[in-house]
Design a protein around this motif. Sequence first.
Motif, short mmCIF file in Angstrom:
data_model
loop_
_atom_site.label_atom_id
_atom_site.label_comp_id
_atom_site.label_asym_id
_atom_site.label_seq_id
_atom_site.Cartn_x
_atom_site.Cartn_y
_atom_site.Cartn_z
N ALA A 1 0.83 -1.21 0.00
CA ALA A 1 0.00 0.00 0.00
C ALA A 1 0.86 1.26 0.00
N GLN A 2 1.92 1.27 0.78
CA GLN A 2 2.81 2.43 0.82
C GLN A 2 3.48 2.67 -0.52
N MET A 3 3.94 1.59 -1.15
CA MET A 3 4.57 1.70 -2.46
C MET A 3 3.56 2.18 -3.50
N PHE A 4 2.35 1.64 -3.45
CA PHE A 4 1.30 2.01 -4.39
C PHE A 4 0.96 3.49 -4.28
N VAL A 5 0.83 3.98 -3.06
CA VAL A 5 0.49 5.39 -2.84
C VAL A 5 1.58 6.30 -3.38
N ARG A 6 2.83 5.99 -3.08
CA ARG A 6 3.93 6.83 -3.58
C ARG A 6 3.96 6.86 -5.10
N ALA B 1 -9.07 8.86 -4.03
CA ALA B 1 -8.91 7.93 -5.15
C ALA B 1 -7.90 6.84 -4.80
N LEU B 2 -6.84 7.21 -4.09
CA LEU B 2 -5.85 6.22 -3.67
C LEU B 2 -6.48 5.19 -2.75
N ARG B 3 -7.28 5.67 -1.81
CA ARG B 3 -7.94 4.75 -0.87
C ARG B 3 -8.90 3.82 -1.63
N ARG B 4 -9.62 4.38 -2.58
CA ARG B 4 -10.59 3.57 -3.35
C ARG B 4 -9.87 2.49 -4.16
#
Length: 222
Positions: free
Chosen positions: A120-125, A137-140
């Motif tokens: 999740a951390q990698m995806f958000v960055r 949108a990131l959370r979704r």
Amino acid sequence: MTDHTPADLSALRAAIGRIEAGGMPHHSPPGSSPDATPSGDDRTQPARDDEEPHPASRGEAARDPHAVAKAIVFRQLTNSPKTRAELEEALAKRDCDPLVAKDVLDRLTEVGLVDDAAYAQMFVRSKQRRSGLAASALRRELRAKGVDPDTAGAAVDDVSPALEEERARELVRSRLKRLHGLDRAVQVRRLAGLLARKGYPSGMASEIIFDEIDQTAEHARD
């Protein structure tokens, strides 16, 4: 909880390699295979990277469902990072027993090879930097990938409001270059649609859009 040493992981990877090597199909002599290409090329078609042989096709390996499941998971993780839910889905598609899948994923989670928090951390960055997605949108998207709400929320909380606003402004400035010469109302409408798709709240979006439009040469105020 059992501790797994680097030697254990090396042995596991070696075992997976032997399983996959043992499961390779035998190549027929040139010209004798019914799968020969229409052009007359005698070479057999290579398997696609995203295709997994059905466990029953692995012969000896099919006797050890845990080894088969591990091989599938390692292949999936080699292609790209995956959430636990995505790996569960991949195993289910290949008819792996649910209890076997759970046991394998639990063990790989213990040693850190399956880690939704790190994913999740990698995806958000990555998505924040490359796509300019807002927190909502990131959370979704994380939830759509099967990441639980708490883990997704913790990763998204690392995005500061200042960084989120700056990314929104960068998106607007970039798009304004392509909207040059259009009526102001058209520009506003298209920019609002852009930021809405990226997940930015309407209040923030409106403020940024009008501010950035007013700073352009074609709409600069006297």
